[in-house]
Scaffold this motif. Structure first.
Motif, PDB file in Angstrom:
ATOM      1  N   PRO A  51       0.628  -1.075   0.394  1.00 26.67           N
ATOM      2  CA  PRO A  51       0.339  -0.299  -0.230  1.00 26.67           C
ATOM      3  C   PRO A  51       1.132   1.498  -0.053  1.00 26.67           C
ATOM      4  O   PRO A  51       0.872   1.954  -0.739  1.00 26.67           O
ATOM      5  N   LYS A  52       2.570   1.271   0.442  1.00 24.13           N
ATOM      6  CA  LYS A  52       2.664   2.537   0.684  1.00 24.13           C
ATOM      7  C   LYS A  52       3.090   2.661  -0.067  1.00 24.13           C
ATOM      8  O   LYS A  52       3.676   4.173  -0.975  1.00 24.13           O
ATOM      9  N   ALA A  53       4.456   1.768  -1.104  1.00 28.96           N
ATOM     10  CA  ALA A  53       4.567   1.874  -2.500  1.00 28.96           C
ATOM     11  C   ALA A  53       3.589   2.506  -3.054  1.00 28.96           C
ATOM     12  O   ALA A  53       3.855   3.316  -4.580  1.00 28.96           O
ATOM     13  N   LEU A  54       2.098   1.527  -3.275  1.00 26.96           N
ATOM     14  CA  LEU A  54       1.466   2.449  -4.804  1.00 26.96           C
ATOM     15  C   LEU A  54       1.016   3.761  -4.159  1.00 26.96           C
ATOM     16  O   LEU A  54       0.614   3.970  -5.375  1.00 26.96           O
ATOM     17  N   ALA A  55       0.723   3.947  -2.844  1.00 22.18           N
ATOM     18  CA  ALA A  55       0.240   5.439  -3.077  1.00 22.18           C
ATOM     19  C   ALA A  55       1.426   6.400  -3.316  1.00 22.18           C
ATOM     20  O   ALA A  55       1.084   7.595  -3.861  1.00 22.18           O
ATOM     21  N   SER A  56       2.727   6.086  -3.336  1.00 17.20           N
ATOM     22  CA  SER A  56       3.831   6.609  -3.835  1.00 17.20           C
ATOM     23  C   SER A  56       4.395   6.683  -5.363  1.00 17.20           C
ATOM     24  O   SER A  56       4.476   7.699  -5.147  1.00 17.20           O
ATOM     25  N   LEU A  57       3.640   6.680  -5.338  1.00 15.17           N
ATOM     26  CA  LEU A  57       3.753   6.728  -7.340  1.00 15.17           C
ATOM     27  C   LEU A  57       3.493   7.508  -7.902  1.00 15.17           C
ATOM     28  O   LEU A  57       2.632   7.954  -7.132  1.00 15.17           O
ATOM     29  N   ASP A  58       4.366   7.750  -8.849  1.00 14.08           N
ATOM     30  CA  ASP A  58       3.777   8.863  -9.478  1.00 14.08           C
ATOM     31  C   ASP A  58       2.629   9.254 -10.456  1.00 14.08           C
ATOM     32  O   ASP A  58       2.403   7.743 -10.546  1.00 14.08           O
ATOM     33  N   PRO A  59       1.804   9.905 -10.760  1.00 12.64           N
ATOM     34  CA  PRO A  59       0.835   9.444 -11.235  1.00 12.64           C
ATOM     35  C   PRO A  59       0.600   9.228 -12.585  1.00 12.64           C
ATOM     36  O   PRO A  59       0.206   7.830 -13.268  1.00 12.64           O
ATOM     37  N   ALA A  60       1.519   9.367 -13.657  1.00 17.35           N
ATOM     38  CA  ALA A  60       1.869   8.786 -14.672  1.00 17.35           C
ATOM     39  C   ALA A  60       3.000   6.677 -14.530  1.00 17.35           C
ATOM     40  O   ALA A  60       1.823   6.143 -15.176  1.00 17.35           O
ATOM     41  N   VAL A  61       3.663   6.907 -13.644  1.00 15.97           N
ATOM     42  CA  VAL A  61       3.695   5.529 -12.889  1.00 15.97           C
ATOM     43  C   VAL A  61       2.542   4.403 -12.278  1.00 15.97           C
ATOM     44  O   VAL A  61       2.267   2.842 -13.301  1.00 15.97           O
ATOM     45  N   ARG A  62       1.601   5.173 -11.687  1.00 18.87           N
ATOM     46  CA  ARG A  62       0.183   4.267 -11.328  1.00 18.87           C
ATOM     47  C   ARG A  62      -0.546   4.545 -12.870  1.00 18.87           C
ATOM     48  O   ARG A  62      -1.293   3.350 -11.979  1.00 18.87           O
ATOM     49  N   ALA A  63      -0.229   5.250 -13.724  1.00 19.21           N
ATOM     50  CA  ALA A  63      -1.057   5.245 -14.618  1.00 19.21           C
ATOM     51  C   ALA A  63      -0.698   3.207 -15.426  1.00 19.21           C
ATOM     52  O   ALA A  63      -1.616   2.543 -15.889  1.00 19.21           O
ATOM     53  N   TYR A  64       0.929   3.424 -15.813  1.00 20.03           N
ATOM     54  CA  TYR A  64       1.033   2.456 -15.949  1.00 20.03           C
ATOM     55  C   TYR A  64       0.741   1.049 -15.108  1.00 20.03           C
ATOM     56  O   TYR A  64      -0.153  -0.036 -16.008  1.00 20.03           O
ATOM     57  N   VAL A  65       0.830   0.944 -13.995  1.00 20.34           N
ATOM     58  CA  VAL A  65      -0.081  -0.115 -12.882  1.00 20.34           C
ATOM     59  C   VAL A  65      -1.164  -0.356 -13.414  1.00 20.34           C
ATOM     60  O   VAL A  65      -1.589  -1.462 -13.969  1.00 20.34           O
ATOM     61  N   ASP A  66      -1.810   0.501 -13.230  1.00 24.07           N
ATOM     62  CA  ASP A  66      -3.374   0.413 -13.574  1.00 24.07           C
ATOM     63  C   ASP A  66      -3.683  -0.061 -14.758  1.00 24.07           C
ATOM     64  O   ASP A  66      -4.813  -0.920 -15.021  1.00 24.07           O
ATOM     65  N   ALA A  67      -2.661   0.505 -15.618  1.00 24.16           N
ATOM     66  CA  ALA A  67      -3.548  -0.073 -17.465  1.00 24.16           C
ATOM     67  C   ALA A  67      -2.796  -1.943 -17.058  1.00 24.16           C
ATOM     68  O   ALA A  67      -3.618  -2.667 -18.059  1.00 24.16           O
TER      69      ALA A  67
END
Length: 160
Positions: A51-67
């Protein structure tokens, strides 16, 4: 003991087949993927994102993970700058179309689990586990993301 030419031929074929099998198995086990999968099989890996690692992702990197989580190659490509590049264990893909094709072939359908994130000045390094669809086992990887204009400009992937 003297062998007949027929028995000698069968013996030679048997030796050649054994050598090919030994070489083939040795070559397979020396591949980067097989070595990574074998060492990963010995590790305990969480089933969910940290959870902490996921929350700290930059929005673009989070978009990659979400995709990846959403099995959406178009969304994955959209997380990249128009001239973005992916370097996947030595292979290079540049531009959204190439990245979309790579993702559709090799990423979408797999499962990514974020294990850690180290933010930097111009991106971050993410430790994750990737479980490709249809392969023997997943593996840990280190993705080094570089950002530009709020999008992923480069990502370099290596086994961790």
């Amino acid at each position: 003991m003297k062998l007949s030419s027929g028995r000698r031929g069968r013996r030679t074929v048997g030796i050649v087949v054994a050598a090919v099998l030994i070489f083939g198995v040795g070559a397979a086990f020396s591949s980067d993927y097989v070595q990574a999968a074998a060492s990963e099989a010995l590790r305990s890996t969480p089933e969910a994102h940290e959870p902490k690692a996921l929350a700290s992702l930059d929005p673009a990197v989070r978009a990659y993970v979400d995709a990846v989580d959403g099995a959406d190659a178009d969304a994955l490509a959209a997380a990249f700058h128009e001239d973005g590049t992916v370097t996947d264990t030595g292979r290079r893909f540049q531009g959204r179309d190439a990245i979309r094709a790579w993702a559709a072939d090799e990423v979408i359908g797999g499962k990514v689990t974020v294990l850690g994130n180290t933010p930097g000045d111009n991106g971050s390094t993410v430790l994750l586990r990737f479980d490709p669809e249809g392969l023997l086992a997943g593996f840990r990887a280190r993705y080094e993301f570089t950002l530009k204009d709020g999008l992923i400009h480069r990502v370099s992937m290596s086994y961790a």
